[in-house]
Write an enzyme that holds these catalytic residues in place. Structure first.
Site, PDB file in Angstrom:
ATOM      1  N   LYS A   1       0.828  -1.216   0.000  1.00 22.86           N
ATOM      2  CA  LYS A   1       0.000   0.000   0.000  1.00 22.86           C
ATOM      3  C   LYS A   1       0.865   1.270   0.000  1.00 22.86           C
ATOM      4  O   LYS A   1       0.599   2.201  -0.744  1.00 22.86           O
ATOM      5  CB  LYS A   1      -0.945   0.018   1.214  1.00 22.86           C
TER       6      LYS A   1
ATOM      7  N   ARG B   1      -9.517   0.890   8.895  1.00 21.70           N
ATOM      8  CA  ARG B   1      -9.127  -0.472   9.263  1.00 21.70           C
ATOM      9  C   ARG B   1     -10.232  -1.185  10.046  1.00 21.70           C
ATOM     10  O   ARG B   1     -10.037  -2.340  10.439  1.00 21.70           O
ATOM     11  CB  ARG B   1      -7.880  -0.418  10.132  1.00 21.70           C
TER      12      ARG B   1
ATOM     13  N   ARG C   1      11.409  -6.076   4.853  1.00 23.13           N
ATOM     14  CA  ARG C   1      11.303  -4.636   5.112  1.00 23.13           C
ATOM     15  C   ARG C   1      11.879  -4.292   6.486  1.00 23.13           C
ATOM     16  O   ARG C   1      12.527  -3.269   6.656  1.00 23.13           O
ATOM     17  CB  ARG C   1       9.829  -4.200   5.033  1.00 23.13           C
TER      18      ARG C   1
ATOM     19  N   ARG D   1      11.436  -0.781  11.870  1.00 24.64           N
ATOM     20  CA  ARG D   1      10.139  -0.832  12.557  1.00 24.64           C
ATOM     21  C   ARG D   1      10.056  -2.058  13.452  1.00 24.64           C
ATOM     22  O   ARG D   1      10.216  -3.192  12.984  1.00 24.64           O
ATOM     23  CB  ARG D   1       9.004  -0.891  11.504  1.00 24.64           C
TER      24      ARG D   1
ATOM     25  N   ARG E   1      -0.439  -9.227  13.495  1.00 26.14           N
ATOM     26  CA  ARG E   1      -1.001  -8.158  12.646  1.00 26.14           C
ATOM     27  C   ARG E   1      -1.881  -8.754  11.548  1.00 26.14           C
ATOM     28  O   ARG E   1      -2.921  -8.190  11.207  1.00 26.14           O
ATOM     29  CB  ARG E   1       0.135  -7.317  12.033  1.00 26.14           C
TER      30      ARG E   1
END
Ligand code: AMP
Length: 189
Positions: A14, A88, A127, A133, A145
């Protein structure tokens, strides 16, 4: 105005695709994840409260993210917005419709990127090596998640399908291939 919800599970692409869409269609990118990380970085009270939820892979309360989006819609002027990582939950989707109504506006389309779960986990771990992160570092948080996505977020797709606005696209392939699919879908919408 062209208002697009870019939808999909964590790791669907996204953020990457939003940047390309913004350049092509001259929209403003609103990512609640980015906004929350900016609050954490600035050490605000909101950021401090959100950090432990984000690091654990849980959702931040609806009223917090709705408040942030409302503030942005009041202050940013654009030809349209791309909403990334928001809504969400169904409550957030309803709130967004109401906020846009105040400007006699609405969502033009919801574009959802479909990616198999194994690929999502690989992408997020990859990532995490560069993003720093915390929520991309551990496979167990990533799985949490994805669970939250299935449990609380996927219903948002039905919400937009009910309005005849849901478009599902294959999120596999190169960044350019996926962007081509999105561009075609937006031009048709
Ligand atoms: P993202 O960058 O979109 O993957 O978001 C990172 C984290 O921020 C999520 O796992 C949630 O903890 C929080 N977050 C971002 N957007 C929302 C939202 N719309 N509602 C609730 N929590 C959110």
């Amino acid at each position: 105005m062209l208002n697009i919800v870019l939808f999909g599970p964590p790791g669907a692409g996204k953020g990457t695709q939003s940047k390309l869409i913004v350049d092509k269609f001259n929209l403003i990118h609103l990512s609640t994840g980015d906004l929350l990380r900016a609050e954490i970085k600035a050490g605000t009270e909101l950021g401090l409260k959100a950090k432990h939820l984000i690091d654990a892979g849980k959702l931040v309360p609806d009223e917090v993210v709705i408040g942030m989006i409302s503030h942005k819609l009041d202050n940013d002027k654009a030809e349209g917005f791309i909403f990334d990582g928001f809504p969400r939950t169904k409550e957030q989707a309803k709130a967004l419709d109401h906020l846009l109504e105040e400007y006699n506006d609405s969502i033009s389309a919801m574009i959802s990127l479909k990616v198999p779960e194994e690929e999502l986990i690989n992408r997020l771990l990859e990532r995490g090596k560069e993003s720093g992160r915390a929520d991309d570092q551990s496979e167990s948080v990533i799985k949490d998640r994805l669970h939250v996505y299935r449990d609380q977020t996927e219903v948002v797709k039905e919400y937009y399908a009910g309005q005849g606005k849901a478009i599902e696209l294959d999120g596999l392939g190169s960044v350019e291939q996926v962007f081509d699919r999105i561009k075609n879908a937006i031009e048709k919408a």
